[in-house]
Scaffold this motif. Structure first.
Motif, PDB file in Angstrom:
ATOM      1  N   SER A   7       0.816  -1.213   0.000  1.00  0.00           N
ATOM      2  CA  SER A   7       0.000   0.000   0.000  1.00  0.00           C
ATOM      3  C   SER A   7       0.848   1.260   0.000  1.00  0.00           C
ATOM      4  N   LEU A   8       2.134   1.109   0.228  1.00  0.00           N
ATOM      5  CA  LEU A   8       3.036   2.264   0.313  1.00  0.00           C
ATOM      6  C   LEU A   8       3.574   2.695  -1.047  1.00  0.00           C
ATOM      7  N   GLY A   9       3.117   2.056  -2.105  1.00  0.00           N
ATOM      8  CA  GLY A   9       3.709   2.323  -3.408  1.00  0.00           C
ATOM      9  C   GLY A   9       3.284   3.596  -4.072  1.00  0.00           C
ATOM     10  N   LEU A  10       2.200   4.199  -3.620  1.00  0.00           N
ATOM     11  CA  LEU A  10       1.690   5.384  -4.307  1.00  0.00           C
ATOM     12  C   LEU A  10       1.063   6.335  -3.300  1.00  0.00           C
ATOM     13  N   PRO A  11       1.542   7.557  -3.205  1.00  0.00           N
ATOM     14  CA  PRO A  11       0.934   8.507  -2.273  1.00  0.00           C
ATOM     15  C   PRO A  11      -0.432   8.941  -2.777  1.00  0.00           C
ATOM     16  N   PRO A  12      -1.293   9.438  -1.911  1.00  0.00           N
ATOM     17  CA  PRO A  12      -2.635   9.833  -2.333  1.00  0.00           C
ATOM     18  C   PRO A  12      -2.609  10.979  -3.327  1.00  0.00           C
ATOM     19  N   GLN A  13      -3.454  10.884  -4.350  1.00  0.00           N
ATOM     20  CA  GLN A  13      -3.694  11.948  -5.324  1.00  0.00           C
ATOM     21  C   GLN A  13      -2.448  12.316  -6.135  1.00  0.00           C
ATOM     22  N   ILE A  14      -1.491  11.393  -6.248  1.00  0.00           N
ATOM     23  CA  ILE A  14      -0.313  11.625  -7.078  1.00  0.00           C
ATOM     24  C   ILE A  14      -0.134  10.416  -7.984  1.00  0.00           C
ATOM     25  N   SER A  15       0.042  10.660  -9.273  1.00  0.00           N
ATOM     26  CA  SER A  15       0.187   9.537 -10.191  1.00  0.00           C
ATOM     27  C   SER A  15       1.596   8.985 -10.107  1.00  0.00           C
ATOM     28  N   VAL A  16       1.731   7.709 -10.490  1.00  0.00           N
ATOM     29  CA  VAL A  16       3.023   7.043 -10.395  1.00  0.00           C
ATOM     30  C   VAL A  16       4.061   7.700 -11.295  1.00  0.00           C
ATOM     31  N   GLU A  17       3.604   8.406 -12.342  1.00  0.00           N
ATOM     32  CA  GLU A  17       4.552   9.074 -13.229  1.00  0.00           C
ATOM     33  C   GLU A  17       5.158  10.317 -12.569  1.00  0.00           C
ATOM     34  N   ASP A  18       4.493  10.854 -11.573  1.00  0.00           N
ATOM     35  CA  ASP A  18       4.926  12.116 -10.986  1.00  0.00           C
ATOM     36  C   ASP A  18       5.984  11.953  -9.899  1.00  0.00           C
ATOM     37  N   ILE A  19       5.957  10.835  -9.201  1.00  0.00           N
ATOM     38  CA  ILE A  19       6.832  10.700  -8.046  1.00  0.00           C
ATOM     39  C   ILE A  19       7.153   9.237  -7.801  1.00  0.00           C
ATOM     40  N   GLU A  20       8.333   8.997  -7.290  1.00  0.00           N
ATOM     41  CA  GLU A  20       8.740   7.653  -6.911  1.00  0.00           C
ATOM     42  C   GLU A  20       8.995   7.647  -5.417  1.00  0.00           C
ATOM     43  N   ALA A  21       8.591   6.577  -4.746  1.00  0.00           N
ATOM     44  CA  ALA A  21       8.814   6.497  -3.317  1.00  0.00           C
ATOM     45  C   ALA A  21      10.311   6.619  -3.021  1.00  0.00           C
ATOM     46  N   PRO A  22      10.682   7.448  -2.046  1.00  0.00           N
ATOM     47  CA  PRO A  22      12.100   7.607  -1.729  1.00  0.00           C
ATOM     48  C   PRO A  22      12.750   6.326  -1.227  1.00  0.00           C
ATOM     49  N   PHE A  23      11.926   5.371  -0.847  1.00  0.00           N
ATOM     50  CA  PHE A  23      12.442   4.096  -0.358  1.00  0.00           C
ATOM     51  C   PHE A  23      12.192   2.966  -1.356  1.00  0.00           C
ATOM     52  N   ALA A  24      11.866   3.295  -2.604  1.00  0.00           N
ATOM     53  CA  ALA A  24      11.477   2.280  -3.584  1.00  0.00           C
ATOM     54  C   ALA A  24      12.572   1.245  -3.802  1.00  0.00           C
ATOM     55  N   ASP A  25      13.811   1.687  -3.992  1.00  0.00           N
ATOM     56  CA  ASP A  25      14.895   0.738  -4.238  1.00  0.00           C
ATOM     57  C   ASP A  25      15.122  -0.168  -3.031  1.00  0.00           C
ATOM     58  N   GLU A  26      15.058   0.401  -1.840  1.00  0.00           N
ATOM     59  CA  GLU A  26      15.211  -0.414  -0.634  1.00  0.00           C
ATOM     60  C   GLU A  26      14.095  -1.452  -0.526  1.00  0.00           C
ATOM     61  N   ALA A  27      12.889  -1.006  -0.829  1.00  0.00           N
ATOM     62  CA  ALA A  27      11.749  -1.925  -0.754  1.00  0.00           C
ATOM     63  C   ALA A  27      11.915  -3.061  -1.755  1.00  0.00           C
ATOM     64  N   ALA A  28      12.293  -2.726  -2.987  1.00  0.00           N
ATOM     65  CA  ALA A  28      12.472  -3.761  -4.009  1.00  0.00           C
ATOM     66  C   ALA A  28      13.590  -4.723  -3.620  1.00  0.00           C
ATOM     67  N   ASP A  29      14.689  -4.195  -3.076  1.00  0.00           N
ATOM     68  CA  ASP A  29      15.797  -5.061  -2.660  1.00  0.00           C
ATOM     69  C   ASP A  29      15.390  -5.996  -1.533  1.00  0.00           C
ATOM     70  N   PHE A  30      14.526  -5.503  -0.632  1.00  0.00           N
ATOM     71  CA  PHE A  30      14.048  -6.348   0.456  1.00  0.00           C
ATOM     72  C   PHE A  30      13.100  -7.436  -0.061  1.00  0.00           C
ATOM     73  N   LEU A  31      12.232  -7.073  -0.992  1.00  0.00           N
ATOM     74  CA  LEU A  31      11.185  -7.989  -1.460  1.00  0.00           C
ATOM     75  C   LEU A  31      11.692  -9.007  -2.475  1.00  0.00           C
ATOM     76  N   ARG A  32      12.695  -8.646  -3.260  1.00  0.00           N
ATOM     77  CA  ARG A  32      13.158  -9.504  -4.350  1.00  0.00           C
ATOM     78  C   ARG A  32      13.494 -10.926  -3.889  1.00  0.00           C
ATOM     79  N   PRO A  33      14.277 -11.120  -2.821  1.00  0.00           N
ATOM     80  CA  PRO A  33      14.566 -12.496  -2.385  1.00  0.00           C
ATOM     81  C   PRO A  33      13.329 -13.265  -1.926  1.00  0.00           C
ATOM     82  N   LEU A  34      12.328 -12.543  -1.424  1.00  0.00           N
ATOM     83  CA  LEU A  34      11.114 -13.206  -0.939  1.00  0.00           C
ATOM     84  C   LEU A  34      10.330 -13.857  -2.076  1.00  0.00           C
TER      85      LEU A  34
END
Length: 389
Positions: free
Chosen positions: A201-228
């Motif tokens: 649920s943390l992937g997209l802030p309210p009222q902002i499209s995914v093209e406009d902003i990327e979560a500042p922790f996106a790379d960390e989140a992906a690195d954590f989730l990838r092995p799972l």
């Protein structure tokens, strides 16, 4: 149409009849139903738990007026833990200056009173409290929202969803770290599930499209989730991990989901079919999933096939086999894929669906618009596909 006919439709679960009636009289609703009849129908759909019909009728009723049980609709819904129906009634902005604090405060008091009296799930009183508090700007600690979700212990329950969803809307690093650490909990399956659901649920802030902003922790989140993606064995948790990874990863990285295209859990296979990126390397998996033994698994795979440029006998056969899919979404996807490849069978079915009143109502304006777009695009073959597919 008489009120008794509409009430009978509600009782037998025939929402389509009621919706068609309301849509057909949208320009002159008072001529179709008196205010008293509209209120009677409103209470029937509210009690029956039909939140879409509640939304369609809410403009015809006085939300401050007590109903048959002596409670106004907002108080009744909150007191009974009807979170979805309550959300369909509450105004977008809390009216805190209104007498009694307005409907939001009224709902919060009713739900809290029910909880104080010992109310337990399945009614979603905790979801009511969580949603209304969020609307009022009341910020609860993440641990408290987790505790509300764990009362039901059911990831499919509204209490669980509201807690993880509202946490996700915070879109901050503090919540990310909290959810990530919770998802690492090897002792508690429910903690792990709630953590990955919140990451999703943390992937997209309210009222902002995914093209406009990327979560500042996106790379960390992906690195954590990838092995799972390789180690998670619980089907629900794996779906949750894939959903979260899909939000935080780089474009094209969802190719990693290919390894789960033959997963024994139908829910996992269904998610894979809808999340695979465009590209020739995913074609075999999509064709196979489009013929999955479980009808629900086929739909997202068929929808992904629609705009792929690949046009082979195997692809056409996969689409043609699903022209009789039990779900209208599956039939439309199969027909669209064929029509865009110049196959007359697809165009014929789309024309039939477009002209059928029942299917027009089911599709609604958005669905009909997509259908028209396919029919306009079809004569020249597959156009508008994604390069490289």
């Amino acid at each position: 149409m008489q009120l008794t006919t509409l009430l009978a439709a509600v009782e037998r679960g025939d929402d389509l009849t009621v919706s068609e009636f309301l849509d057909g009289h949208a320009l002159a609703p008072a001529a179709a139903l008196t205010d008293d009849d509209a209120t009677t129908l409103f209470w029937a759909v509210l009690r029956a738990g039909r939140d879409e019909l509640v939304s369609a009728l809410v403009g015809r009723v006085d939300l401050d007026r007590p109903g048959p049980a002596g409670l106004d609709p907002v108080t009744w819904a909150a007191a009974h833990g009807r979170a979805a129906e309550l959300q369909a009634m509450l105004p977008g902005e809390p009216q805190v200056s209104a007498p009694g604090g307005g409907p939001h405060r009224r709902a919060l008091r009713a739900a809290q009173d029910a909880l104080d009296a010992g109310a337990l799930p399945p009614p979603a009183h905790r979801a009511v409290v969580t949603d209304v508090e969020a609307a009022l700007g009341i910020h609860r600690p993440a641990g408290e929202l987790l505790a509300r979700a764990l009362v039901s212990g059911d990831p499919g329950h509204a209490d669980w969803f509201s807690s993880s969803f509202r946490l996700g809307l915070r879109f901050d690093r503090e919540t990310f770290v909290w959810a990530r650490d919770l998802a690492r909990d090897g002792e508690s399956r429910l903690h792990r599930l709630f953590g990955t659901d919140t990451l999703g649920s943390l992937g997209l802030p309210p009222q902002i499209s995914v093209e406009d902003i990327e979560a500042p922790f996106a790379d960390e989140a992906a690195d954590f989730l990838r092995p799972l993606l390789d180690t998670e064995s619980d089907p629900y948790a794996l779906r949750s991990v894939m959903r979260a990874f899909g939000l935080h990863c780089r474009p094209g990285e969802t190719r990693a989901f290919l390894r789960h295209a033959r997963h024994p859990d139908a829910g996992v296979r269904r998610y894979v079919g809808g999340a695979l990126p465009h590209g020739p390397e995913v074609l075999d998996a999509l064709v196979r999933l489009a013929g999955d033994p479980v009808p629900d698994v086929r739909v997202p795979a068929l929808q992904r096939l629609v705009w792929l440029r690949a046009d082979t006998p195997r692809v056409r056969a996969a689409l043609a086999d699903q022209l009789g899919h039990p779900d209208v979404a599956g039939r439309i996807a199969a027909a669209s894929g064929l029509a865009l490849r110049g196959d007359a069978r697809g165009r014929a079915l789309l024309e039939e669906l477009r002209s059928d009143p029942v299917h027009r109502r089911i599709l609604g304006p958005g669905g009909l618009g997509e259908l028209h777009h396919v029919l306009r695009s079809a004569p020249g073959g597959v156009r508008g596909g994604v390069p490289g597919t």
